[in-house]
Design an enzyme around this catalytic site. Structure first.
Site, mmCIF file in Angstrom:
data_model
loop_
_atom_site.group_PDB
_atom_site.id
_atom_site.type_symbol
_atom_site.label_atom_id
_atom_site.label_comp_id
_atom_site.label_asym_id
_atom_site.label_seq_id
_atom_site.Cartn_x
_atom_site.Cartn_y
_atom_site.Cartn_z
ATOM 1 N N SER A 201 0.803 -1.231 0.000
ATOM 2 C CA SER A 201 0.000 0.000 0.000
ATOM 3 C C SER A 201 0.832 1.275 0.000
ATOM 4 O O SER A 201 0.269 2.372 -0.090
ATOM 5 C CB SER A 201 -0.955 -0.003 1.197
ATOM 6 O OG SER A 201 -0.289 -0.292 2.408
ATOM 7 N N SER A 202 2.145 1.179 0.105
ATOM 8 C CA SER A 202 3.000 2.354 -0.048
ATOM 9 C C SER A 202 4.392 1.872 -0.412
ATOM 10 O O SER A 202 4.807 0.774 -0.021
ATOM 11 C CB SER A 202 3.043 3.200 1.232
ATOM 12 O OG SER A 202 3.642 4.466 0.970
#
Length: 353
Positions: free
Chosen positions: A57-58
Site C-alpha cells: 500500500s505504499s
C-alpha cells in the site's frame, strides 16, 4: 527510506522478503541504492510482522521510473507542481531541490505516511507543503499548477487535476483499466476542460486508494450451480497465453470495459483463464493446455466475454500490434477515452449486449 523495506524486482510486481536495516545494514543499503522498487507499507498500515502482507500500500518507486516520469513532467524554472502520492517524500524532495520548496505541494492519503515524509523532507533541509488528504481533490489552495504528477495509478482522471492546472500545463500519471495493464499518460491541459496526450511507457503502480476495486468472489458468478452451469461451449484457436502480456492486457482492457480476469493453474502447466464482468452477470473460461492448437471455451451471461476479448486481440493484430506509445487518452469531467495515434481514431469499445 524506513528501516524495514521489502525489495521488489526491476520488471514486475513481486516483493522479496523483508530487509531490516538494524539486522542487516549492508543488505539494506544495497537494496536502497539499487534500481528496484521498495515496498514500505502493507495493507494500509495494518501489517506488522516480518512476512509479506496481502496488498502493498505504499512504496518508494524504482529510480529509473521516477526519473523517466520526471522527464515526462518537464519542469522549468518557476513552475508550480502538485504531486499526488507522497510516499517516503523522495519524489517531492527531488522536485523541491529543482524548483524550490515553495513551488511544490504533495498530497498523501495516509496520515502516518504523510507525517513520515514530512520528517524525511525536513531532515533533508526541504520544506514543500505536505498535505494529508484525498488526492483526487487536488489542493485548490495552491492552484493553479503548471504540472501535476501522480505516483499512484488511476483508472479515472480526477476532474480537479484538470481544473487546477493551467492551460498548456502537463499531467503525468500511471493509468490503466480494471482488466489489467498500465502505462504512463502524459496529458496536456487544454483551455476547454479537457486534457489529452499519449502514453509514454509501461508502468505498474499501486492504485489510488479511492479508486481501488473489489473483486466479487467466484461463487457470485456460478451461483451454486454445477459446472458448466448455463455456459455455452465452443472452441478457439487463440491461445490464452497470447493475451497474458502486460501490453495485451492493456489493449483488452481498453476494448472490454467492466471486466477482469484470473487464472486457475494446474500441476501440468495447464490453466483456465477466467474472465468476469464486474456486475457478476457474465463470465467466460478458456482452457490452456500445452501442445494444443485449439482450446475449450465456455461463456455465460448477456456478455460473450471471450468473444469480446478475442475481438480486442484481433483488432490489435490488425493495427500492427502497436505499443503503449501509439495509444493516447483524452479526459474531461465525463470520463476518459482512449485512442490510437490520434484523438480522431478512438479505440472501439465492445459494450455489453
Amino acid at each position: 527510506m524506513p528501516d524495514r523495506i521489502w525489495p521488489g524486482i526491476a520488471d514486475g510486481t513481486r516483493q522479496n522478503p523483508l530487509v531490516d536495516r538494524t539486522a542487516d545494514p549492508e543488505a539494506w543499503f544495497r537494496a536502497v541504492f539499487s534500481d528496484i522498487p521498495l515496498t514500505t507499507q502493507w495493507d494500509d498500515g495494518d501489517h506488522f510482522d516480518d512476512g509479506l502482507g496481502a496488498t502493498p500500500s505504499s512504496s518508494s518507486s524504482q529510480p529509473r521510473m521516477v526519473f523517466s516520469m520526471l522527464a515526462d513532467l518537464d519542469v522549468r524554472d518557476g513552475h508550480r507542481v502538485l504531486e499526488i502520492g507522497t510516499g517516503t517524500g523522495w519524489n517531492a524532495g527531488l522536485l523541491s531541490h529543482r524548483l524550490g520548496s515553495g513551488n511544490v505541494a504533495t498530497i498523501e492519503y495516509d496520515p502516518d505516511v504523510a507525517h513520515g515524509a514530512a520528517e524525511n523532507l525536513r531532515g533533508a533541509g526541504l520544506s514543500p507543503l505536505v498535505i494529508a488528504g484525498d488526492g483526487r481533490l487536488g489542493y485548490v489552495g495552491g492552484a493553479s499548477y503548471d504540472r501535476v504528477i501522480a505516483t499512484c495509478s488511476i483508472g479515472e482522471v480526477p476532474p480537479a487535476w484538470i481544473e487546477q492546472t493551467v492551460a498548456g500545463g502537463v499531467i503525468v500519471a500511471p493509468w490503466g483499466t480494471g482488466y489489467g495493464g498500465e502505462a504512463i499518460a502524459r496529458l496536456i491541459v487544454n483551455g476547454d476542460g479537457t486534457a489529452s496526450g499519449h502514453f509514454t511507457r509501461s508502468s505498474a503502480f499501486m492504485r489510488l486508494r479511492q479508486q481501488r476495486t473489489e473483486r466479487p468472489p467466484f461463487d457470485a458468478y456460478m451461483k451454486g450451480r454445477a459446472w458448466p452451469a448455463d455456459g455455452i461451449e465452443s472452441t478457439t484457436t487463440l491461445s490464452p497465453r497470447q493475451i497474458g502480456g502486460w501490453l495485451e492486457q492493456f489493449v483488452i482492457g481498453l476494448h472490454v470495459p467492466g471486466a477482469f480476469w484470473r487464472a486457475e493453474r494446474y500441476d501440468n502447466g495447464s490453466y483456465t483463464l477466467w474472465t468476469y464482468s464486474t456486475d457478476t452477470q457474465s463470465w467466460a473460461s478458456a482452457d490452456y493446455e500445452p501442445d494444443r492448437h485449439e482450446y475449450a471455451v465456455v461463456q455465460s451471461g448477456p456478455r460473450q466475454l471471450w468473444d469480446e476479448t478475442e475481438a480486442a486481440y484481433r483488432w490489435w493484430e490488425q493495427q500492427g500490434r502497436p505499443g503503449f506509445d501509439r495509444f493516447g487518452l483524452t479526459a474531461d469531467s465525463s470520463g476518459a477515452r482512449a485512442w490510437l495515434d490520434s484523438p480522431n481514431n478512438p479505440v472501439p469499445i465492445y459494450h455489453p449486449a
